[in-house]
Design an enzyme around this catalytic site. Structure first.
Site, PDB file in Angstrom:
ATOM      1  N   GLN A 263       6.394  30.227 -54.070  1.00 40.83           N
ATOM      2  CA  GLN A 263       6.641  30.527 -52.565  1.00 40.83           C
ATOM      3  C   GLN A 263       8.088  29.771 -52.264  1.00 40.83           C
ATOM      4  O   GLN A 263       9.024  30.158 -51.772  1.00 40.83           O
ATOM      5  CB  GLN A 263       5.932  30.730 -51.595  1.00 40.83           C
ATOM      6  N   HIS A 266      11.603  31.076 -53.448  1.00 40.55           N
ATOM      7  CA  HIS A 266      12.402  32.135 -52.798  1.00 40.55           C
ATOM      8  C   HIS A 266      13.711  31.399 -52.191  1.00 40.55           C
ATOM      9  O   HIS A 266      14.640  32.257 -52.150  1.00 40.55           O
ATOM     10  CB  HIS A 266      11.565  32.601 -51.616  1.00 40.55           C
ATOM     11  N   GLU A 332       2.462  33.640 -43.234  1.00 41.98           N
ATOM     12  CA  GLU A 332       2.730  34.795 -43.684  1.00 41.98           C
ATOM     13  C   GLU A 332       1.602  35.199 -44.898  1.00 41.98           C
ATOM     14  O   GLU A 332       0.955  36.254 -44.861  1.00 41.98           O
ATOM     15  CB  GLU A 332       3.992  34.895 -44.209  1.00 41.98           C
ATOM     16  N   HIS A 333       1.536  34.158 -45.859  1.00 44.04           N
ATOM     17  CA  HIS A 333       0.603  34.208 -46.924  1.00 44.04           C
ATOM     18  C   HIS A 333      -0.612  33.039 -46.602  1.00 44.04           C
ATOM     19  O   HIS A 333      -0.038  31.961 -46.664  1.00 44.04           O
ATOM     20  CB  HIS A 333       1.086  33.956 -48.123  1.00 44.04           C
ATOM     21  N   ASP A 366       2.573  39.883 -54.212  1.00 43.53           N
ATOM     22  CA  ASP A 366       4.048  40.157 -54.276  1.00 43.53           C
ATOM     23  C   ASP A 366       4.479  41.452 -55.181  1.00 43.53           C
ATOM     24  O   ASP A 366       5.450  42.179 -54.818  1.00 43.53           O
ATOM     25  CB  ASP A 366       4.865  39.064 -54.791  1.00 43.53           C
ATOM     26  N   HIS A 425       0.758  63.156  -6.558  1.00 44.60           N
ATOM     27  CA  HIS A 425       0.027  63.319  -7.760  1.00 44.60           C
ATOM     28  C   HIS A 425      -1.449  64.011  -7.239  1.00 44.60           C
ATOM     29  O   HIS A 425      -1.440  65.007  -8.329  1.00 44.60           O
ATOM     30  CB  HIS A 425      -0.675  61.832  -8.180  1.00 44.60           C
TER      31      HIS A 425
END
Length: 436
Positions: A263, A266, A332-333, A366, A425
């Site tokens: 990761q 990236h 995230e992961h 992924d 109403h």
């Protein structure tokens, strides 16, 4: 290599944990004014603005923003057989998993003639963003397009930055996968301008406004999404990727090191975090991590990520404290590599996607797990979900009451409308029974 956060012998409060979690030094708000100018330019000048922005920011000027049909067909024909096979297998898995995310319609009968129907209605048109930059992301085409198709979205537009290496075209692999999925509306545009074009539309190139924009991107894409909310829906303000691994001394240190590197590859701002209750295991991971960083192709980028403020080794007293930290981080992961996975998993509340066991690395998600890899970053998993078919669906309630059923609840409506000083109403109900 990883800085250490030592929580042993302490029990931080939730507020203290939130202050301790490592984060990348990104500030979406700082990009807002720059992004506002780019979006306003697209709104005012349309395709000319997008071409100028591509020339300035992507270092290439496309011949046109909308990708011609023959270019998509050419890209599809040019897909290498092994890549096409891998993509087709990924599509099948993601399509199957996405289908499970579409809730069935439900009918609730509250009495004779009193029925509420719950249905999930897809948005009609979406704009899907596939980033360029440091890598090519054909997998992101699959992860964006397939859930939208499964949800029943009828009109799908896709944008990806023009590539200088390909004469201003969208990367041919991205274009080829889009064509493989039947997407014919593709645009060579990137960054904030692309998000603004999706939100407001562009006359002259057939780009109508969309109801929802999805897909990952850099801080400028995130800022653009923030600015167009209210004009169109978004999935999330995606930022640099992150991984958090909870591991005890039963885990394989080399597996954990490899996953952290995967990761960090990236982006320099990617976060790689290990949380463990074993100092000896932590030392072993650090040793393996140094070896893997030195050996990997993008070693400079990876090294910058793992020594950054957003990455850390977190030492805890036990796995309960480990899950407390993970929930505060909102990864995230999240990988769980411990003896008793069920116990740890039962304590996890906040995570984009959870990978359980030694043979469920994030790289699986992924590409080929069938799960979606467009996930909330930067702690957004504490309140947001990843991309799914549900992203493109809106729950709607259909109310069907007959006269007798309405008459039964008329006193309830009258009482509440009077209490709220909204008598009309109640009168809208009684009018149906006081007909002359």
């Amino acid at each position: 290599m990883l800085r250490t956060i030592d929580l042993r012998g302490t029990r931080p409060t939730q507020r203290e944990l939130l202050a301790l979690v490592p984060r990348a030094a990104t500030d979406v708000s700082a990009a807002l004014e720059v992004v506002r100018t780019l979006i306003d330019d697209v709104r005012e000048r349309g395709e000319a603005a997008l071409l100028d922005q591509a020339e300035r920011l992507d270092r290439v000027r496309p011949s046109a923003v909308r990708v011609p049909a023959e270019e998509l067909e050419e890209a599809l024909a040019g897909l290498a057989p092994d890549i096409r096979d891998a993509i087709e297998r990924t599509i099948a898995r993601v399509r199957a998993a996405s289908a499970a995310q579409v809730p069935p319609p439900e009918t609730t009968v509250l009495g004779d003639g009193a029925v509420i129907e719950q249905r999930w209605q897809p948005v009609t048109r979406v704009g899907l963003y596939v980033p360029g930059g440091k890598a090519v992301y054909p997998s992101s085409v699959v992860m964006n397009v397939v859930p939208a198709q499964v949800a029943g979205v009828r009109s799908i537009a896709l944008a990806s930055p023009p590539q200088a290496a390909f004469g201003g075209r969208v990367h041919p692999t991205v274009a080829g996968v889009a064509a493989l999925l039947g997407i014919t509306e593709v645009y060579a545009m990137g960054g904030a301008g692309a998000i603004g074009a999706f939100a407001y539309g562009v006359d002259g190139i057939g780009l109508d406004p969309v109801q929802r924009v999805t897909g990952p991107g850099n801080v400028y894409v995130a800022a653009a999404k923030r600015l167009v909310q209210g004009v169109t829906g978004i999935d999330a303000e995606a930022g640099p990727t992150d991984i958090l691994v909870i591991a005890d001394d039963s885990a394989n240190a080399d597996f954990v090191a490899a996953d952290l590197v995967s990761q960090a590859e990236h982006d320099e701002l990617a976060a790689a975090v290990l949380v463990t209750d074993s100092a000896a295991f932590a030392d072993e991971v650090l040793e393996r991590l140094a070896e893997r960083v030195a050996a990997t192709r993008h070693r400079d980028r990876v090294r910058e990520a793992v020594i950054g403020a957003q990455s850390a080794l977190v030492l805890v007293d036990d796995l309960v404290q480990a899950t407390d930290f993970a929930n505060a981080f909102g990864p995230e992961h999240l990988e769980i590599q411990v003896r008793d996975t069920d116990d740890v998993l039962s304590r996890i509340e906040n995570a984009g996607a959870i990978f359980v066991g030694a043979y469920s690395p994030v790289s699986l998600g992924d590409y080929a797990a069938g799960s979606n890899h467009v996930l909330p970053t930067g702690g957004q998993a504490r309140y947001a979900a990843g991309l799914s078919a549900a992203t493109f669906l809106r729950p709607q309630q259909v109310i069907r009451y007959d006269e007798a059923a309405l008459r039964e609840v008329a006193p309830v409506i009258a009482a509440l409308s009077n209490e709220e000083d909204l008598p009309a109403h109640g009168e809208a109900v009684t009018a149906r029974f006081d007909r002359r």
